[in-house]
Enzyme design. Structure first.
Site, PDB file in Angstrom:
ATOM      1  N   CYS A   2      37.880  10.713 -32.886  1.00 54.31           N
ATOM      2  CA  CYS A   2      36.893  10.488 -34.018  1.00 54.31           C
ATOM      3  C   CYS A   2      37.398   9.397 -34.678  1.00 54.31           C
ATOM      4  O   CYS A   2      38.495   8.885 -34.270  1.00 54.31           O
ATOM      5  CB  CYS A   2      38.196  11.833 -34.859  1.00 54.31           C
ATOM      6  SG  CYS A   2      38.821  13.193 -34.567  1.00 54.31           S
ATOM      7  N   ARG A  27      31.836   6.481 -31.124  1.00 55.59           N
ATOM      8  CA  ARG A  27      33.955   6.962 -30.327  1.00 55.59           C
ATOM      9  C   ARG A  27      32.697   8.248 -30.286  1.00 55.59           C
ATOM     10  O   ARG A  27      33.958   8.628 -29.060  1.00 55.59           O
ATOM     11  CB  ARG A  27      34.395   7.079 -31.398  1.00 55.59           C
ATOM     12  CG  ARG A  27      34.916   5.885 -31.879  1.00 55.59           C
ATOM     13  CD  ARG A  27      36.058   5.144 -32.749  1.00 55.59           C
ATOM     14  NE  ARG A  27      37.057   6.363 -32.605  1.00 55.59           N
ATOM     15  CZ  ARG A  27      38.128   5.576 -32.386  1.00 55.59           C
ATOM     16  NH1 ARG A  27      37.859   4.284 -32.322  1.00 55.59           N
ATOM     17  NH2 ARG A  27      39.640   6.219 -32.399  1.00 55.59           N
ATOM     18  N   TRP A  74      35.519  14.854 -32.870  1.00 56.41           N
ATOM     19  CA  TRP A  74      35.464  15.700 -31.966  1.00 56.41           C
ATOM     20  C   TRP A  74      36.487  16.344 -32.176  1.00 56.41           C
ATOM     21  O   TRP A  74      37.529  16.251 -31.847  1.00 56.41           O
ATOM     22  CB  TRP A  74      35.939  13.983 -30.753  1.00 56.41           C
ATOM     23  CG  TRP A  74      35.578  14.088 -30.126  1.00 56.41           C
ATOM     24  CD1 TRP A  74      33.903  14.123 -29.339  1.00 56.41           C
ATOM     25  CD2 TRP A  74      36.273  14.874 -28.458  1.00 56.41           C
ATOM     26  NE1 TRP A  74      34.523  14.695 -28.097  1.00 56.41           N
ATOM     27  CE2 TRP A  74      35.514  15.348 -27.471  1.00 56.41           C
ATOM     28  CE3 TRP A  74      37.581  14.873 -29.018  1.00 56.41           C
ATOM     29  CZ2 TRP A  74      36.195  15.189 -25.821  1.00 56.41           C
ATOM     30  CZ3 TRP A  74      37.885  15.524 -27.280  1.00 56.41           C
ATOM     31  CH2 TRP A  74      37.006  15.770 -25.891  1.00 56.41           C
ATOM     32  N   ASN A  98      43.228  11.577 -36.703  1.00 57.78           N
ATOM     33  CA  ASN A  98      42.926  11.878 -35.545  1.00 57.78           C
ATOM     34  C   ASN A  98      43.692  11.809 -34.438  1.00 57.78           C
ATOM     35  O   ASN A  98      44.862  10.913 -34.751  1.00 57.78           O
ATOM     36  CB  ASN A  98      42.202   9.775 -35.207  1.00 57.78           C
ATOM     37  CG  ASN A  98      41.908   9.974 -33.725  1.00 57.78           C
ATOM     38  OD1 ASN A  98      41.873  10.638 -32.935  1.00 57.78           O
ATOM     39  ND2 ASN A  98      42.356   8.706 -33.303  1.00 57.78           N
ATOM     40  N   GLY A  99      43.772  12.820 -33.610  1.00 57.23           N
ATOM     41  CA  GLY A  99      44.948  13.652 -32.586  1.00 57.23           C
ATOM     42  C   GLY A  99      45.033  14.521 -33.038  1.00 57.23           C
ATOM     43  O   GLY A  99      44.752  15.265 -33.066  1.00 57.23           O
ATOM     44  N   GLU A 479      31.909   6.018  -8.892  1.00 62.34           N
ATOM     45  CA  GLU A 479      31.330   5.656  -9.890  1.00 62.34           C
ATOM     46  C   GLU A 479      29.476   5.944 -10.453  1.00 62.34           C
ATOM     47  O   GLU A 479      29.229   6.079 -11.560  1.00 62.34           O
ATOM     48  CB  GLU A 479      31.537   3.842 -10.450  1.00 62.34           C
ATOM     49  CG  GLU A 479      30.265   3.281 -11.768  1.00 62.34           C
ATOM     50  CD  GLU A 479      31.583   3.421 -13.479  1.00 62.34           C
ATOM     51  OE1 GLU A 479      31.055   3.103 -13.619  1.00 62.34           O
ATOM     52  OE2 GLU A 479      32.091   4.689 -12.628  1.00 62.34           O
ATOM     53  N   LYS A 483      28.158   8.610 -13.504  1.00 63.83           N
ATOM     54  CA  LYS A 483      27.050   7.627 -14.700  1.00 63.83           C
ATOM     55  C   LYS A 483      26.620   8.322 -14.652  1.00 63.83           C
ATOM     56  O   LYS A 483      25.737   8.350 -16.047  1.00 63.83           O
ATOM     57  CB  LYS A 483      26.647   6.194 -14.202  1.00 63.83           C
ATOM     58  CG  LYS A 483      27.714   4.864 -14.399  1.00 63.83           C
ATOM     59  CD  LYS A 483      27.778   5.150 -16.268  1.00 63.83           C
ATOM     60  CE  LYS A 483      28.665   3.387 -16.126  1.00 63.83           C
ATOM     61  NZ  LYS A 483      30.382   5.064 -16.111  1.00 63.83           N
ATOM     62  N   GLU A 486      27.304  11.541 -16.608  1.00 64.96           N
ATOM     63  CA  GLU A 486      27.290  11.379 -18.173  1.00 64.96           C
ATOM     64  C   GLU A 486      26.067  11.105 -18.764  1.00 64.96           C
ATOM     65  O   GLU A 486      26.427  12.125 -19.924  1.00 64.96           O
ATOM     66  CB  GLU A 486      28.047   9.638 -18.353  1.00 64.96           C
ATOM     67  CG  GLU A 486      29.778   9.598 -18.278  1.00 64.96           C
ATOM     68  CD  GLU A 486      30.345   8.465 -18.314  1.00 64.96           C
ATOM     69  OE1 GLU A 486      31.583   8.121 -18.688  1.00 64.96           O
ATOM     70  OE2 GLU A 486      30.079   7.707 -17.429  1.00 64.96           O
ATOM     71  N   HIS A 502      32.704  15.869   7.521  1.00 63.64           N
ATOM     72  CA  HIS A 502      33.922  16.651   6.698  1.00 63.64           C
ATOM     73  C   HIS A 502      34.014  18.027   6.316  1.00 63.64           C
ATOM     74  O   HIS A 502      34.794  18.473   5.242  1.00 63.64           O
ATOM     75  CB  HIS A 502      35.137  16.253   6.264  1.00 63.64           C
ATOM     76  CG  HIS A 502      35.481  15.356   7.651  1.00 63.64           C
ATOM     77  ND1 HIS A 502      36.764  15.814   8.676  1.00 63.64           N
ATOM     78  CD2 HIS A 502      36.055  13.925   8.039  1.00 63.64           C
ATOM     79  CE1 HIS A 502      36.779  14.686   9.889  1.00 63.64           C
ATOM     80  NE2 HIS A 502      36.398  13.218   9.509  1.00 63.64           N
ATOM     81  N   LYS A 602      34.008   8.162 -26.951  1.00 67.71           N
ATOM     82  CA  LYS A 602      34.139   6.491 -26.059  1.00 67.71           C
ATOM     83  C   LYS A 602      35.755   6.266 -26.075  1.00 67.71           C
ATOM     84  O   LYS A 602      35.813   5.382 -24.896  1.00 67.71           O
ATOM     85  CB  LYS A 602      33.583   5.678 -26.768  1.00 67.71           C
ATOM     86  CG  LYS A 602      33.713   3.906 -26.434  1.00 67.71           C
ATOM     87  CD  LYS A 602      32.393   3.809 -25.361  1.00 67.71           C
ATOM     88  CE  LYS A 602      32.959   2.523 -24.915  1.00 67.71           C
ATOM     89  NZ  LYS A 602      32.397   2.175 -23.795  1.00 67.71           N
TER      90      LYS A 602
END
Length: 607
Positions: A2, A27, A74, A98-99, A479, A483, A486, A502, A602
């Site tokens: 947030c 964010r 968010w 925020n939190g 990674e 990406k 995302e 395997h 973010k």
């Protein structure tokens, strides 16, 4: 997470609140709102979705007022909708948060018994009613906030506005960042320097547990016990120009293209160009007696730590354990005497990583942090801070933060090798020479991005994608898959190439692109054997390798992208570029929101 903004201004603040929120869009958010004092009364405008919806609402129903707060939410408690959007308010109090308030259910039940009625599904609304209740008992605003904070459990940054108080704004932080901005007869509160960049460069970062009481004349700071304290004013290097796209279609593409410059800056800060030796800040570390490094991070930063594990073990002969921050504390792993705990974060405020840092500190570890924000909580609580000089990263999918983290971690691994007397001066120069060459080699890749763009249409049509690598290319495979997931929403998985037989090899068919990262290093031949296993089962391979390796992909890969030839030590930094570009071009081909992908934030400042 947030975004928060608060302004005590000379003139009407609604437009500036929204502009500041726009700088916090990176964010991640799903609703937004502002509240101002109009003739002493609290007024609000809130909207679900993007900020354009809030702007449209303000055009239809303007807000005046010289004092105000704003928020991009968010969702945590309660679905994304207008009624759950911030600011939350009663007739007497409006606030943004925020939190997470962990004991909100108990507080809600207690307040309900006293006649309070709730309109939302959020934990934040409880704080509004708690402060309102204390005001109703006759406590003035400052005292009401102080008493309310004593009852809250959890992590939060709060900014609070009161009916009839044109010259008062109160902020508080516990576990989530909050900064004070100092203007000319104006005062500000914001989630970070980016929010405040066009308003002021004079910032004060609140310490853990701090409360601040703002008037237009200045700020009063109080610590967690309510005692008046002094806090240092810093000059922010962030400018409003730094958060523009600079002519690029997306922030992510701009940040990909900034990598030669920012990697160069980060390396120059840690390597003496004359002697070719690594130069780090003074460290309270005797590398010879360090038994183990514990590296902890989240997301992309965790993959940087995984890569560094190979470097530390090969170059310095130093055992490394890597762990995901959200799991680390709960394993209750024993930590050795003289151990180092190393934490990697772009923001320096990631809640899980910060909690892990504090746990390691309690276990007597020396704390080293690799961070991009020097005034962050992680930086302030560490014994040693190694800065990445990536500058602001706006795109949610990390690019330049990742590669600068790799560069700084490589320097630290070299320093550890010298400190343990297992790396000669000659070998150090060879490794630093390889690092210094990286920015120009990355520029070469960026000059030939069309070949990667050309294969993105094929990838964009896939439902599943596999990434393979061995050695330091294994974290890069993870990674690359992250990406792609995302920003394109395509299911992708990264695997150590030797693990294919395997289980994952069962997924191979001609509809699944298999992306192989294979620089010419000590495990190249093994990787080619794994590629042959994929091709034998109908897999369609996209290979990324260098000139020496490209001939081995003949007859195996449908497409082989040739990379510059570099020392294997720095290959992970270089090979980050193609996986970033492939994810970017694929997302563009699919038409997704590249910079603000759905459901993501973010900076994750809640656990």
């Amino acid at each position: 997470m947030c975004g928060i903004i608060g302004i005590l201004g000379h003139d009407d603040v609604a437009d500036r609140l929204v502009e500041a929120l726009q700088r916090l869009e990176y964010r991640g958010y799903d609703s937004a709102g502002v509240s101002t004092l109009v003739n002493g009364e609290l007024q609000r405008r809130r909207a679900e979705g993007k900020l354009v919806n809030l702007r449209d609402l303000l055009e239809r129903k303007p807000l005046t007022g010289r004092s105000g707060i704003g928020h991009t939410r968010w969702a945590t408690h309660g679905r994304p909708c207008e009624s759950n959007a911030h600011p939350h308010a009663t007739d007497d109090v409006a606030l943004v948060h925020n939190g997470i308030i962990e004991n909100y259910k108990a507080l809600r039940a207690d307040l309900a018994e006293r006649g309070h009625q709730f309109e939302t599904e959020t934990d934040t609304e409880i704080v509004v009613h708690l402060i309102t209740d204390l005001l109703g008992q006759g406590h003035p605003p400052r005292q009401a906030v102080a008493q309310a904070l004593e009852q809250l459990e959890g992590a939060f940054a709060l900014v609070i506005l009161f009916r009839g108080e044109e010259d008062l704004l109160i902020g508080a932080r516990r576990g989530s960042p909050l900064a004070v901005g100092i203007g000319d007869g104006e005062m500000y509160l914001g989630s970070d320097a980016l929010a405040l960049a066009p308003l002021t460069s004079q910032l004060v970062y609140l310490e853990e547990g701090d409360r601040v009481e703002l008037t237009r004349a200045g700020a009063t700071y109080l610590d967690g016990d309510g005692n008046p304290v002094e806090r240092r004013v810093t000059k922010s290097s962030v400018s409003s120009a730094m958060v523009g796209k600079g002519g690029y279609a997306h922030f992510m593409l701009k940040e990909i293209h900034e990598q030669p410059a920012v990697i160069g800056d980060s390396l120059r800060a840690h390597i003496d160009p004359g002697t070719r030796q690594v130069t780090l800040p003074p460290m309270p570390v005797d590398w010879k007696v360090v038994p183990r490094i514990t590296m902890v991070a989240c997301g992309t930063a965790y993959y940087a730590a995984m890569t560094a594990k190979y470097w530390f073990e090969r170059i310095a002969g130093l055992p490394v354990e890597t762990d995901i921050a959200s799991e680390f504390r709960y394993r209750e792993t024993p930590m050795p005497e003289n151990g180092i705990a190393l934490f990697v974060s772009q923001s320096g405020e990631t809640a899980d990583t910060l909690a892990a840092l504090r746990h390691a500190k309690e276990q007597g570890q020396t704390i080293i942090s690799v961070v991009n924000m020097p005034e962050s909580s992680m930086a302030r609580e560490s014994d040693v801070v190694l800065r990445t000089l990536a500058g602001p990263e706006i795109g949610v999918a990390s690019t330049k933060a990742f590669t600068t983290q790799l560069g700084v971690l490589a320097c630290l691994a070299i320093a550890a090798g010298r400190g343990r007397d297992v790396l000669t001066a000659e070998n150090e120069r060879a490794l630093t020479d390889a690092l210094i060459e990286v920015p120009s080699r990355i520029a070469d890749i960026l000059d030939h991005g069309d070949s990667i763009d050309s294969i993105s249409r094929w990838v964009a049509s896939a439902r599943d994608v596999l990434y393979l690598g061995r050695g330091t290319s294994y974290p890069l495979a993870l990674e690359g898959a992250l990406k792609l997931k995302e920003i394109s929403y395509i299911h992708a998985e990264g695997y150590a190439a030797g693990e294919m037989k395997h289980g994952p090899i069962a997924l191979i068919d001609d509809s699944v692109p298999v992306i192989v990262l294979a620089p010419s290093d000590g495990v190249f031949e093994k990787t080619i054997s794994n590629v042959q296993e994929v091709v034998a089962r109908g897999g369609r391979v996209i290979g990324f390798t260098d000139e020496q390796g490209s001939s081995h992909f003949d007859g195996l890969a449908e497409v082989c992208i040739e990379m510059p030839t570099v020392h294997p030590f720095v290959a992970p930094i270089l090979y980050a570029l193609p996986v970033q570009l492939l994810a970017y071009f694929t997302a563009v081909a699919k038409g997704t929101d590249v910079d603000q992908p759905r459901n993501l934030a973010k900076s994750v400042t809640v656990e």
